[in-house]
Each structure stands twice: as structure tokens, then as C-alpha cells.
Design a protein around this motif. Sequence first.
Motif, PDB file in Angstrom:
ATOM      1  N   ALA A 106     -11.915 -65.713  57.335  1.00  0.00           N
ATOM      2  CA  ALA A 106     -12.175 -65.698  55.891  1.00  0.00           C
ATOM      3  C   ALA A 106     -11.152 -66.543  55.125  1.00  0.00           C
ATOM      4  O   ALA A 106     -10.162 -67.018  55.689  1.00  0.00           O
ATOM      5  CB  ALA A 106     -12.230 -64.283  55.357  1.00  0.00           C
ATOM      6  N   GLY A 133      -9.108 -68.067  57.931  1.00  0.00           N
ATOM      7  CA  GLY A 133     -10.055 -68.812  58.764  1.00  0.00           C
ATOM      8  C   GLY A 133     -10.115 -70.304  58.540  1.00  0.00           C
ATOM      9  O   GLY A 133     -10.999 -70.973  59.068  1.00  0.00           O
ATOM     10  N   TYR A 134      -9.207 -70.826  57.737  1.00  0.00           N
ATOM     11  CA  TYR A 134      -9.282 -72.258  57.444  1.00  0.00           C
ATOM     12  C   TYR A 134      -7.983 -72.964  57.852  1.00  0.00           C
ATOM     13  O   TYR A 134      -7.301 -73.565  57.039  1.00  0.00           O
ATOM     14  CB  TYR A 134      -9.645 -72.468  55.968  1.00  0.00           C
ATOM     15  CG  TYR A 134     -11.017 -71.908  55.663  1.00  0.00           C
ATOM     16  CD1 TYR A 134     -12.160 -72.698  55.754  1.00  0.00           C
ATOM     17  CD2 TYR A 134     -11.180 -70.553  55.362  1.00  0.00           C
ATOM     18  CE1 TYR A 134     -13.425 -72.168  55.531  1.00  0.00           C
ATOM     19  CE2 TYR A 134     -12.450 -70.000  55.138  1.00  0.00           C
ATOM     20  CZ  TYR A 134     -13.555 -70.825  55.225  1.00  0.00           C
ATOM     21  OH  TYR A 134     -14.812 -70.295  55.020  1.00  0.00           O
ATOM     22  N   ALA A 158     -13.481 -63.040  61.920  1.00  0.00           N
ATOM     23  CA  ALA A 158     -14.554 -63.288  60.945  1.00  0.00           C
ATOM     24  C   ALA A 158     -14.663 -64.779  60.651  1.00  0.00           C
ATOM     25  O   ALA A 158     -14.143 -65.276  59.654  1.00  0.00           O
ATOM     26  CB  ALA A 158     -14.276 -62.511  59.659  1.00  0.00           C
ATOM     27  N   GLY A 185     -19.376 -61.980  57.984  1.00  0.00           N
ATOM     28  CA  GLY A 185     -18.958 -61.928  56.585  1.00  0.00           C
ATOM     29  C   GLY A 185     -18.302 -60.611  56.158  1.00  0.00           C
ATOM     30  O   GLY A 185     -18.124 -60.373  54.952  1.00  0.00           O
ATOM     31  N   ASP A 188     -15.304 -60.512  53.623  1.00  0.00           N
ATOM     32  CA  ASP A 188     -15.676 -60.799  52.225  1.00  0.00           C
ATOM     33  C   ASP A 188     -16.103 -59.514  51.519  1.00  0.00           C
ATOM     34  O   ASP A 188     -15.781 -59.286  50.364  1.00  0.00           O
ATOM     35  CB  ASP A 188     -16.822 -61.819  52.177  1.00  0.00           C
ATOM     36  CG  ASP A 188     -16.432 -63.148  52.824  1.00  0.00           C
ATOM     37  OD1 ASP A 188     -15.321 -63.619  52.543  1.00  0.00           O
ATOM     38  OD2 ASP A 188     -17.220 -63.676  53.616  1.00  0.00           O
ATOM     39  N   ARG A 211     -29.136 -60.286  51.012  1.00  0.00           N
ATOM     40  CA  ARG A 211     -28.265 -61.440  51.286  1.00  0.00           C
ATOM     41  C   ARG A 211     -28.959 -62.747  50.889  1.00  0.00           C
ATOM     42  O   ARG A 211     -28.320 -63.680  50.414  1.00  0.00           O
ATOM     43  CB  ARG A 211     -27.851 -61.461  52.759  1.00  0.00           C
ATOM     44  CG  ARG A 211     -26.972 -60.271  53.111  1.00  0.00           C
ATOM     45  CD  ARG A 211     -26.398 -60.388  54.490  1.00  0.00           C
ATOM     46  NE  ARG A 211     -25.144 -61.143  54.480  1.00  0.00           N
ATOM     47  CZ  ARG A 211     -24.421 -61.381  55.579  1.00  0.00           C
ATOM     48  NH1 ARG A 211     -24.848 -60.967  56.740  1.00  0.00           N
ATOM     49  NH2 ARG A 211     -23.293 -62.044  55.502  1.00  0.00           N
ATOM     50  N   ARG A 218     -29.279 -69.273  52.173  1.00  0.00           N
ATOM     51  CA  ARG A 218     -29.496 -68.647  53.479  1.00  0.00           C
ATOM     52  C   ARG A 218     -30.964 -68.715  53.925  1.00  0.00           C
ATOM     53  O   ARG A 218     -31.277 -68.415  55.065  1.00  0.00           O
ATOM     54  CB  ARG A 218     -29.070 -67.175  53.440  1.00  0.00           C
ATOM     55  CG  ARG A 218     -27.571 -66.972  53.460  1.00  0.00           C
ATOM     56  CD  ARG A 218     -27.244 -65.489  53.504  1.00  0.00           C
ATOM     57  NE  ARG A 218     -25.812 -65.254  53.458  1.00  0.00           N
ATOM     58  CZ  ARG A 218     -25.042 -65.201  54.537  1.00  0.00           C
ATOM     59  NH1 ARG A 218     -25.556 -65.336  55.730  1.00  0.00           N
ATOM     60  NH2 ARG A 218     -23.751 -64.985  54.426  1.00  0.00           N
ATOM     61  N   ARG A 221     -31.738 -70.938  56.947  1.00  0.00           N
ATOM     62  CA  ARG A 221     -31.190 -70.309  58.152  1.00  0.00           C
ATOM     63  C   ARG A 221     -32.059 -69.130  58.557  1.00  0.00           C
ATOM     64  O   ARG A 221     -32.361 -68.929  59.717  1.00  0.00           O
ATOM     65  CB  ARG A 221     -29.780 -69.809  57.815  1.00  0.00           C
ATOM     66  CG  ARG A 221     -28.756 -70.164  58.864  1.00  0.00           C
ATOM     67  CD  ARG A 221     -27.377 -69.854  58.348  1.00  0.00           C
ATOM     68  NE  ARG A 221     -26.896 -68.565  58.824  1.00  0.00           N
ATOM     69  CZ  ARG A 221     -25.739 -68.037  58.422  1.00  0.00           C
ATOM     70  NH1 ARG A 221     -24.976 -68.660  57.562  1.00  0.00           N
ATOM     71  NH2 ARG A 221     -25.353 -66.874  58.891  1.00  0.00           N
TER      72      ARG A 221
HETATM   73  N1  UDP Z   1     -15.271 -68.701  57.746  1.00  0.00           N
HETATM   74  C1  UDP Z   1     -13.975 -69.037  58.062  1.00  0.00           C
HETATM   75  N2  UDP Z   1     -13.699 -70.296  58.491  1.00  0.00           N
HETATM   76  C2  UDP Z   1     -14.651 -71.239  58.645  1.00  0.00           C
HETATM   77  C3  UDP Z   1     -15.990 -70.883  58.333  1.00  0.00           C
HETATM   78  C4  UDP Z   1     -16.272 -69.598  57.883  1.00  0.00           C
HETATM   79  O1  UDP Z   1     -13.090 -68.200  57.958  1.00  0.00           O
HETATM   80  O2  UDP Z   1     -14.322 -72.353  59.057  1.00  0.00           O
HETATM   81  C5  UDP Z   1     -15.549 -67.339  57.277  1.00  0.00           C
HETATM   82  C6  UDP Z   1     -16.178 -67.256  55.907  1.00  0.00           C
HETATM   83  O3  UDP Z   1     -15.177 -67.330  54.919  1.00  0.00           O
HETATM   84  C7  UDP Z   1     -16.873 -65.907  55.961  1.00  0.00           C
HETATM   85  C8  UDP Z   1     -17.230 -65.774  57.441  1.00  0.00           C
HETATM   86  O4  UDP Z   1     -16.488 -66.760  58.130  1.00  0.00           O
HETATM   87  O5  UDP Z   1     -15.978 -64.901  55.623  1.00  0.00           O
HETATM   88  C9  UDP Z   1     -18.701 -66.019  57.778  1.00  0.00           C
HETATM   89  O6  UDP Z   1     -19.499 -65.310  56.958  1.00  0.00           O
HETATM   90  P1  UDP Z   1     -21.072 -65.374  56.995  1.00  0.00           P
HETATM   91  O7  UDP Z   1     -21.537 -64.407  55.974  1.00  0.00           O
HETATM   92  O8  UDP Z   1     -21.582 -66.781  56.950  1.00  0.00           O
HETATM   93  O9  UDP Z   1     -21.332 -64.838  58.464  1.00  0.00           O
HETATM   94  P2  UDP Z   1     -22.580 -64.063  59.027  1.00  0.00           P
HETATM   95  O10 UDP Z   1     -22.278 -62.616  58.816  1.00  0.00           O
HETATM   96  O11 UDP Z   1     -23.806 -64.573  58.311  1.00  0.00           O
HETATM   97  O12 UDP Z   1     -22.499 -64.482  60.479  1.00  0.00           O
END
Ligand code: UDP
Length: 240
Positions: A106, A133-134, A158, A185, A188, A211, A218, A221
Motif C-alpha cells: 500500500a 508498496g512503492y 498487500a 486492497g 486501504d 467495488r 474495475r 477487469r
Molecule cells: N499496491 C502497492 N504497490 C504497487 C501496486 C499496488 O502497494 O506497486 C497496493 C495498492 O496501494 C493497494 C493494493 O496494492 O493497496 C492492491 O489493491 P487492489 O484493491 O487493486 O487489490 P485487489 O484486492 O483488487 O487484488
Amino acid sequence: MMRELFKKLYQGNIKELKEIIRERLEKEEKMFIVTANPESFMNQDSSFKQILNDPSVTLVADGISVVKAAKSLGIYIPERITGIDLTQELLTICEEKHYTLSLLGAKREVLEQLINVIKEKYPHISIGPCLHGYTRDDEREDFFKKIALEKVDVCLVALGIPEQEKLIYKHLNNLNKGIFIGVGGTFDVLSGQKKRAPKWMINLNLEWLYRIIKEPKRIKRFWQNNIVFLFKVKKLKRKD
Ligand code: UDP
């Protein structure tokens, strides 16, 4: 191939899974849980497929369409198990037993907020290494080195599917203990940054709709994964 995955799905409810997790933690045994939604079933990445098929990986049905698809193939799964629900169960166990918890993923602010929420709501959880996560890959490598060194009990990742699973899997051999799970997610929502669907929608299994309404991007997807998934399952059924 897809049928094999359905057969591999964990067939208990979340309460029973919680007990299994508790036991693994007490015995200091490793466990990698993957919450599989239609997107996971449809994912064509070969290394991700290998993870899903690995017998040591616990696969749970994340989403009503997976539960229903399994049922149509003769596999009874009592309920869907989402990353967020599992996370909440894990937090309760960690609080009770004063376990160490690590978080990866995240946005930086989201992670910081989540850590504060956890500290406040679960004062007995010991917070282990955490990383947003970045970051660069080498920082993620360091994170897992620390996790191994500090013998962390629970590690939530996450980053979204399939990155979170691939990252955990890559390091799993170097880890001697711990519960590892990719939670999408969840950070978040638990940090308070995003709202989860209202209870009535969750109860009616309409969380997916919430969602999409909140994040219309979305839809593509959703169509690509869920609708195609349903067609594939129908085809599988016809082969019976
Ligand atoms: N995220 C991250 N780094 C990245 C890409 C995504 O930390 O390079 C995090 C993003 O901030 C979010 C999570 O990964 O908190 C993905 O959430 P999403 O709702 O897309 O996931 P899902 O539950 O749909 O798989």
C-alpha cells in the motif's frame, strides 16, 4: 487444470481455518495462504499458476462466484473467505498471543495510518518490520531478510494479485516460520482510507458490485476475469 485447482480449494469455514492457523502458529510451522478469486483462476502467468498448484499452498475461495463455480462442479465450500476477513481473524490471534506482525504494501501514508490503527486497537501486537508498496526491489529483499531474522509470526502482503503471491513465494524457502498471506486492497480499508461495502451488501454477496460502483475502472477487469471465468466453468461442467 482448472478443475484441479477447484479440488485444491480449502473446504472448511473461516472459523475452522482460524483454528488451523492458530495451531500452525503454536507449532511455529510455516503457512502460505492464497485467497483465490476469479482473477486468480484466469491469470495466465506461469509462475503464478505454479504457486496456485503447489500442494504446500493453502488456497481459499475468495468470492461468491468461486464458491458457486465449485458447487456446480460438485465441490462444496461453505463460505467465501476474503483477505480482509482473514486479516481481521489474524489480528485477533496476534493480539491474544502477543505475536509479531509485519506488513508490506500500500501507499506510504496508508501503511502508516494502518500501523497507528493497529497500535490503538490491538495494543498487544508486536509490530515487526513494515514497508510500503512503492519501493525498489532491493528494499523488498531487505524486508524479507528482516522477517526471517526476526522470526515474524504473521506477514501480510498487500500489493495486488499476482505480485503479492509471487513475492511471498520467492522468499518462502528462506523463512522457517510464519503465516504469509496476500491481502490485496485490505490495508486501504483497514487504515480507514477506503470504505468497505455496507454490511447488507456484504451479506448479499454484493461486495464486488460496491467495488465497481466506487471504482468504475474495475469494470474492464471485472468483465475480463469474472464473466470469462463463468463461461470457462460452464464449459468444464459440460465435460462432466
Ligand atoms: N499496491 C502497492 N504497490 C504497487 C501496486 C499496488 O502497494 O506497486 C497496493 C495498492 O496501494 C493497494 C493494493 O496494492 O493497496 C492492491 O489493491 P487492489 O484493491 O487493486 O487489490 P485487489 O484486492 O483488487 O487484488
